[in-house]
Motif scaffolding. Structure first.
Motif, PDB file in Angstrom:
ATOM      1  N   ASP A  60    -106.797  56.992  46.779  1.00 29.07           N
ATOM      2  CA  ASP A  60    -106.326  58.374  46.813  1.00 29.07           C
ATOM      3  C   ASP A  60    -107.456  59.307  46.369  1.00 29.07           C
ATOM      4  O   ASP A  60    -108.096  59.084  45.341  1.00 29.07           O
ATOM      5  CB  ASP A  60    -105.129  58.518  45.870  1.00 29.07           C
ATOM      6  CG  ASP A  60    -104.544  59.916  45.854  1.00 29.07           C
ATOM      7  OD1 ASP A  60    -104.632  60.624  46.862  1.00 29.07           O
ATOM      8  OD2 ASP A  60    -103.969  60.284  44.807  1.00 29.07           O
ATOM      9  N   GLY A  61    -107.739  60.339  47.166  1.00 30.71           N
ATOM     10  CA  GLY A  61    -108.760  61.326  46.826  1.00 30.71           C
ATOM     11  C   GLY A  61    -110.143  61.013  47.351  1.00 30.71           C
ATOM     12  O   GLY A  61    -111.040  61.855  47.254  1.00 30.71           O
ATOM     13  N   ASP A  62    -110.364  59.818  47.896  1.00 31.99           N
ATOM     14  CA  ASP A  62    -111.680  59.468  48.434  1.00 31.99           C
ATOM     15  C   ASP A  62    -112.019  60.322  49.655  1.00 31.99           C
ATOM     16  O   ASP A  62    -111.148  60.652  50.461  1.00 31.99           O
ATOM     17  CB  ASP A  62    -111.744  57.993  48.829  1.00 31.99           C
ATOM     18  CG  ASP A  62    -111.892  57.060  47.644  1.00 31.99           C
ATOM     19  OD1 ASP A  62    -112.133  57.546  46.521  1.00 31.99           O
ATOM     20  OD2 ASP A  62    -111.765  55.828  47.850  1.00 31.99           O
ATOM     21  N   ALA A  63    -113.302  60.665  49.785  1.00 33.06           N
ATOM     22  CA  ALA A  63    -113.775  61.436  50.929  1.00 33.06           C
ATOM     23  C   ALA A  63    -113.811  60.547  52.169  1.00 33.06           C
ATOM     24  O   ALA A  63    -114.131  59.361  52.093  1.00 33.06           O
ATOM     25  CB  ALA A  63    -115.170  61.984  50.651  1.00 33.06           C
ATOM     26  N   VAL A  64    -113.486  61.144  53.312  1.00 35.65           N
ATOM     27  CA  VAL A  64    -113.456  60.395  54.568  1.00 35.65           C
ATOM     28  C   VAL A  64    -113.694  61.364  55.728  1.00 35.65           C
ATOM     29  O   VAL A  64    -113.351  62.542  55.658  1.00 35.65           O
ATOM     30  CB  VAL A  64    -112.104  59.656  54.736  1.00 35.65           C
ATOM     31  CG1 VAL A  64    -110.943  60.622  54.835  1.00 35.65           C
ATOM     32  CG2 VAL A  64    -112.130  58.709  55.920  1.00 35.65           C
ATOM     33  N   ALA A  65    -114.332  60.856  56.778  1.00 37.81           N
ATOM     34  CA  ALA A  65    -114.488  61.601  58.026  1.00 37.81           C
ATOM     35  C   ALA A  65    -113.910  60.732  59.132  1.00 37.81           C
ATOM     36  O   ALA A  65    -114.119  59.518  59.149  1.00 37.81           O
ATOM     37  CB  ALA A  65    -115.955  61.918  58.300  1.00 37.81           C
ATOM     38  N   LEU A  66    -113.176  61.359  60.047  1.00 34.76           N
ATOM     39  CA  LEU A  66    -112.504  60.631  61.113  1.00 34.76           C
ATOM     40  C   LEU A  66    -112.787  61.295  62.452  1.00 34.76           C
ATOM     41  O   LEU A  66    -112.850  62.523  62.537  1.00 34.76           O
ATOM     42  CB  LEU A  66    -110.996  60.619  60.889  1.00 34.76           C
ATOM     43  CG  LEU A  66    -110.518  60.131  59.538  1.00 34.76           C
ATOM     44  CD1 LEU A  66    -109.892  61.261  58.772  1.00 34.76           C
ATOM     45  CD2 LEU A  66    -109.545  59.006  59.708  1.00 34.76           C
ATOM     46  N   ALA A  67    -112.910  60.486  63.482  1.00 38.73           N
ATOM     47  CA  ALA A  67    -113.070  60.996  64.843  1.00 38.73           C
ATOM     48  C   ALA A  67    -111.943  60.433  65.689  1.00 38.73           C
ATOM     49  O   ALA A  67    -111.546  59.277  65.522  1.00 38.73           O
ATOM     50  CB  ALA A  67    -114.421  60.582  65.413  1.00 38.73           C
ATOM     51  N   GLY A  68    -111.435  61.262  66.593  1.00 42.14           N
ATOM     52  CA  GLY A  68    -110.371  60.798  67.473  1.00 42.14           C
ATOM     53  C   GLY A  68    -109.669  61.949  68.157  1.00 42.14           C
ATOM     54  O   GLY A  68    -110.147  63.084  68.163  1.00 42.14           O
ATOM     55  N   ALA A  69    -108.516  61.647  68.721  1.00 42.62           N
ATOM     56  CA  ALA A  69    -107.729  62.625  69.474  1.00 42.62           C
ATOM     57  C   ALA A  69    -106.817  63.402  68.531  1.00 42.62           C
ATOM     58  O   ALA A  69    -106.073  62.808  67.748  1.00 42.62           O
ATOM     59  CB  ALA A  69    -106.908  61.915  70.535  1.00 42.62           C
ATOM     60  N   LEU A  70    -106.881  64.731  68.609  1.00 41.68           N
ATOM     61  CA  LEU A  70    -106.082  65.622  67.759  1.00 41.68           C
ATOM     62  C   LEU A  70    -104.961  66.276  68.552  1.00 41.68           C
ATOM     63  O   LEU A  70    -105.154  66.666  69.708  1.00 41.68           O
ATOM     64  CB  LEU A  70    -106.952  66.732  67.189  1.00 41.68           C
ATOM     65  CG  LEU A  70    -107.965  66.357  66.128  1.00 41.68           C
ATOM     66  CD1 LEU A  70    -108.895  67.529  65.857  1.00 41.68           C
ATOM     67  CD2 LEU A  70    -107.264  65.945  64.861  1.00 41.68           C
ATOM     68  N   THR A  71    -103.818  66.415  67.901  1.00 42.07           N
ATOM     69  CA  THR A  71    -102.705  67.163  68.468  1.00 42.07           C
ATOM     70  C   THR A  71    -102.249  68.168  67.417  1.00 42.07           C
ATOM     71  O   THR A  71    -101.820  67.761  66.325  1.00 42.07           O
ATOM     72  CB  THR A  71    -101.534  66.230  68.823  1.00 42.07           C
ATOM     73  OG1 THR A  71    -102.000  65.223  69.718  1.00 42.07           O
ATOM     74  CG2 THR A  71    -100.404  67.004  69.477  1.00 42.07           C
ATOM     75  N   PRO A  72    -102.352  69.474  67.700  1.00 42.98           N
ATOM     76  CA  PRO A  72    -101.900  70.487  66.735  1.00 42.98           C
ATOM     77  C   PRO A  72    -100.372  70.491  66.628  1.00 42.98           C
ATOM     78  O   PRO A  72     -99.673  70.292  67.612  1.00 42.98           O
ATOM     79  CB  PRO A  72    -102.400  71.811  67.307  1.00 42.98           C
ATOM     80  CG  PRO A  72    -103.108  71.498  68.564  1.00 42.98           C
ATOM     81  CD  PRO A  72    -102.956  70.064  68.876  1.00 42.98           C
TER      82      PRO A  72
END
Length: 116
Positions: A60-72
Motif C-alpha cells: 500500500d502506498g508504493d509508487a507504480v507506473a502502468l501502461a494499457g487501455a483506459l476507459t474514462p
C-alpha cells in the motif's frame, strides 16, 4: 478506449482472482494526480502474468507506473457529487524495483536495492 500511461501510488493491496474460465488476473487501485491538483482513482485489472506479479509484489502506498487501455468513468460520492475515475486494462507495470534492477544491470548503481 484510450492507450495511456498512468503514474501514481497503490491504494491498498492488489489481489488476484480467478475467472470462470480458470484464467488468473490481478486487481488494484491506483491514486494518480490529475492536472488540476485533484487526485483520481484508477481501477486496474491485468491479465498479463508479469504485470500481475509486479502488482502483487507492491505494498500500500508504493509508487507504480502502468501502461494499457483506459476507459474514462464518472461516479457519484456519498454527498451526491460526481467525480471522474478511470478503468485500466494494464499490459505493463513499472515499479522502482524494475528501474533499480535495470540501472544495476547497466552498471549505473553500485548498490541497487533489489527487493520490491
Amino acid at each position: 478506449m484510450i492507450d495511456g500511461l498512468i503514474a501514481g501510488h497503490l491504494v491498498g493491496l492488489a489481489e488476484t482472482r480467478q475467472g470462470k474460465n480458470g484464467s488468473t488476473f490481478a486487481l488494484a487501485k491506483v491514486k494518480a494526480m490529475a492536472g488540476d491538483g485533484e487526485s483520481l482513482i484508477v481501477n486496474v485489472i491485468t491479465f498479463a502474468a508479469e504485470a500481475s506479479a509486479a502488482l502483487m509484489a507492491l505494498d500500500d502506498g508504493d509508487a507504480v507506473a502502468l501502461a494499457g487501455a483506459l476507459t474514462p468513468k464518472v461516479w457519484t460520492d456519498k454527498q451526491g457529487n460526481t467525480r471522474p475515475a478511470l478503468d485500466m486494462v494494464a499490459t505493463q507495470v513499472l515499479t522502482t524495483y524494475h528501474v533499480a534492477r535495470k540501472q544495476h544491470a547497466l552498471g549505473g548503481l553500485a548498490e541497487a536495492p533489489l527487493s520490491p
